[in-house]
Design a protein around this motif. Structure first.
Motif, short mmCIF file in Angstrom:
data_model
loop_
_atom_site.label_atom_id
_atom_site.label_comp_id
_atom_site.label_asym_id
_atom_site.label_seq_id
_atom_site.Cartn_x
_atom_site.Cartn_y
_atom_site.Cartn_z
N ARG A 56 -3.02 -4.86 -6.07
CA ARG A 56 -4.36 -4.57 -5.53
C ARG A 56 -4.46 -3.12 -5.07
N PHE A 116 -6.01 -14.03 -0.03
CA PHE A 116 -5.88 -14.55 -1.39
C PHE A 116 -4.45 -14.99 -1.69
N ARG A 173 0.85 3.79 10.28
CA ARG A 173 0.18 4.87 9.57
C ARG A 173 -1.01 4.37 8.76
N TRP A 174 -0.92 3.10 8.34
CA TRP A 174 -1.89 2.60 7.35
C TRP A 174 -2.87 1.59 7.91
N LEU A 182 -10.79 -1.35 5.15
CA LEU A 182 -11.09 -1.96 3.84
C LEU A 182 -11.41 -3.45 3.98
N TRP A 215 0.83 -1.21 0.00
CA TRP A 215 0.00 0.00 0.00
C TRP A 215 0.86 1.26 0.00
N ASP A 235 -6.79 2.42 8.09
CA ASP A 235 -7.45 2.46 6.78
C ASP A 235 -7.58 1.05 6.20
N ILE A 246 -4.91 -0.77 -7.98
CA ILE A 246 -6.29 -0.82 -8.49
C ILE A 246 -7.21 -0.04 -7.56
N LEU A 247 -7.10 -0.31 -6.25
CA LEU A 247 -8.00 0.35 -5.29
C LEU A 247 -7.81 1.87 -5.29
N LEU A 248 -6.57 2.31 -5.56
CA LEU A 248 -6.32 3.76 -5.56
C LEU A 248 -6.57 4.38 -6.94
N GLU A 277 -14.84 -3.82 5.54
CA GLU A 277 -15.89 -3.50 4.56
C GLU A 277 -16.02 -4.56 3.48
N GLY A 278 -15.07 -5.51 3.45
CA GLY A 278 -15.11 -6.55 2.43
C GLY A 278 -14.57 -6.10 1.08
N GLN A 279 -13.83 -4.99 1.07
CA GLN A 279 -13.28 -4.50 -0.21
C GLN A 279 -12.09 -5.34 -0.66
N ILE A 280 -11.45 -6.01 0.30
CA ILE A 280 -10.33 -6.89 -0.05
C ILE A 280 -10.19 -7.95 1.02
N ASP A 281 -9.81 -9.15 0.58
CA ASP A 281 -9.52 -10.23 1.52
C ASP A 281 -8.06 -10.64 1.29
#
Lengths: 179, 390
Positions: free
Chosen positions: B204, B358, B340-341, B348, B176, B344, B207-209, B351-355
């Motif tokens: 990933r 994988f 720091r991260w 994510l 990230w 956030d 893509i998310l950003l 919220e199920g935006q990424i698992d």
């Protein structure tokens, strides 16, 4: 979890030996190309410097191919063929030498024979290992996106998260926007 | 307790070691429930990083349950809490921590005097990663002493599995941060060298950003397939020219953002310059193999950004800095400021935006760690990420 690790250990060792032989090949080749006179003098093969240089280029080419190739087996077999050529060349020069040169030639023949044995073992192990590995099923990760939806739909999904000021590109490098 | 210990190059052993104890009021003891082998652990396994001692406990990716706390914790964490422990140890109070530059915390490296000499100035203490970074026992063990436990560990909710949150301690924030520090624009092409675990999280994250085009470069089909599943265009550097393909994909201009998720052990035999590096490394004339850096600098679009999450250890040869200067490239590097991260990224995941699970390809008991180091290093059996359970 399939357990294929045992199948890999022998092949892994052979790949390690192949890498070693590749580097050895390059080192020997560089020596033959750079200083053929020293070799021919020690072995009583004066006048054969061009031949030694050619053999050196062969060693460098084979060594590079072994290191670069995903399947080094054919190139290690190539080394075996090169060993046979080396042995034949050294054997042909064995007659009509002084005792010191004969001793040097004997040592060289023994060394090449030893390396030949290592080459043959490695080439056979790689050939067998390649067959075993080919039978292992290839892992398929084409469904491992990590996203709940296709990537195209996830593009920008986290754009709302704020990027700290010190992580941003310097102002001077931001895309120029007139006005 | 039992742990994975370093005993030299290619020599990791599962063995009995003393249990950790509270040494400082701000310590906690964590019972490890899951840990992982990181790509950067392989630099230790391969003997490329100085400063290890025989018997050192490996591992800096781990999580578990707090089982004991020191008197100075003041209720920030308590026995029974489930936590992920970031690999960088932070005090939370020094000037760098207050700025959010946690990976260069000024106080947690207890061998600061050595690091000051080697790096000019010390960086943060790290778990299981040489005595240059404090010599702290690592997390590939049944228990770990966690210093400054009132500020470092990240509490995780019980509703998420270990495998979903374990990577918050390193590789997810590392991927990230590598992308965040590229400051992605919606028109950007991001090229990522290396489809290992960090490379996968870079894909990933890009893509998310919201990057327009994400490209991933490697040579292993299974890794490239996983990168493609995450939205990347794969390039196999053994089958095609990386520079030509990148230029084709960007109308000849090159990618605006380039990320090195490979580091100091670039594949040694893929190119002539890599072989040159390997030979110099063998003669101790160079410590790292910077092929990826050279290629990125060459192909990056002028005024672009180069981000380097891949670990480098020392001295690099033939890095074309003239290109960097003349093309006006920005270089961003550094160990990850994990804390720091984490908020956030945990959000994510919740919220199920990424698992993040994988990426796991191998799950084994801790005792099989030594063989998994070899499997991971040799990239056998499709190995991308190993999770170990004590």
């Amino acid at each position: 979890m399939q357990n294929a690790y045992g199948n890999h250990s022998g092949s892994s060792r052979a790949h390690g030996v192949a890498r070693g032989l590749g580097w050895f090949s390059i080192a020997l080749g560089v020596a033959e190309v750079a200083a053929p006179r020293a070799l021919t003098r020690a072995l009583g093969m004066d006048g054969q410097e061009s031949l030694v240089r050619a053999y050196g280029l062969r060693e460098i080419a084979t060594g590079s191919a072994i290191l670069r190739s995903e399947n080094p087996a054919p190139w290690v077999w190539g080394r075996v063929a090169g060993d046979a050529l080396d042995l034949a060349t050294l054997g042909a020069g064995y007659r009509n030498q002084n005792p010191q040169q004969q001793r040097n030639l004997g040592l060289a023949l023994a060394a090449v024979a030893g390396v030949t044995a290592a080459d043959v073992w490695c080439a056979r192990a790689l050939s067998n290992g390649a067959g075993q590995q080919a039978r292992l099923p290839m892992r398929d990760y084409r469904d491992r996106s990590g996203f709940p939806r296709p990537p195209a739909e996830m593009r920008g999904a986290a754009r709302h998260l704020s990027i700290p000021r010190d992580m941003r590109a310097p102002e001077a490098l931001q895309p120029y926007r007139a006005g | 307790m039992r742990a994975l210990c370093w005993h030299g190059k290619n020599d990791i052993r599962y063995e009995q070691v003393p249990d950790p104890v509270i040494e400082h009021p701000r310590d906690a003891i964590v019972r490890v429930t899951s840990c992982a082998i990181c790509g950067s652990d392989l630099h230790l396994y391969d003997g490329f990083m100085p400063g290890m001692k025989s018997g050192d406990i490996m591992g800096h990716e781990f999580m578990g349950e707090i089982v004991d706390v020191g008197p100075g914790i003041n209720g920030k964490v308590k026995v029974g809490d489930r936590v992920v422990v970031p690999f960088t140890i932070i005090c939370g109070e020094c000037e760098q921590c207050r700025r959010g530059n946690f990976s260069v915390c000024e106080r947690t490296n207890r061998n600061k005097h050595i690091a000051d000499k080697v790096f000019g100035h010390s960086t943060a203490g790290l778990y299981g990663y040489t005595h240059l970074t404090g010599g702290y026992p690592g997390g590939q063990a049944e228990y770990v002493r966690v210093p400054y436990a009132d500020v470092g560990p990240v509490k995780v909710p019980n509703g998420l599995s270990d495998e979903q949150v374990l990577f918050l301690g390193d590789i997810f924030p590392t991927g990230w941060q590598a992308v965040v520090q590229c400051d992605i624009e919606p028109t950007d092409t991001v090229a990522i060298w290396g489809a290992g675990p960090v490379g996968q999280f870079c894909v990933r994250s890009a893509i998310l950003l919201g990057a327009q085009q994400v490209i991933c470069i490697d040579r292993l089909p299974e890794r490239l397939a996983m990168a493609e599943a995450g939205g990347a265009i794969p390039i196999n550097f053994e089958k095609e020219s990386v520079v030509e393909r990148l230029n084709d994909l960007t109308n000849g201009k090159g990618p605006q953002k380039c990320i090195d998720a490979v580091g100091l052990e670039a594949h040694a035999t893929a190119t002539i310059d890599s072989m040159y590096d390997r030979a110099k490394q063998a003669m101790m004339l160079e410590t790292d193999r910077p092929h990826v850096l050279r290629e990125m600098i060459y192909v990056c679009r002028p005024a672009g950004t180069i981000s380097v999450p891949g670990v480098y250890g020392g001295l690099l040869d033939k890095v074309p800095f003239g290109m960097v200067m003349n093309k006006g490239l920005t270089i961003r590097t550094g160990q990850t400021h994990v804390n720091r991260w984490t908020e956030d990224l945990l959000g994510l995941i919740e919220e199920g935006q990424i698992d993040p699970s994988f990426v796991i390809t191998h799950r084994v008991p801790l005792e099989r760690g030594p063989e998994m180091y070899q499997t991971f290093r040799d990239k056998h059996d499709g190995c991308i990420k190993v999770v170990l359970q004590p």
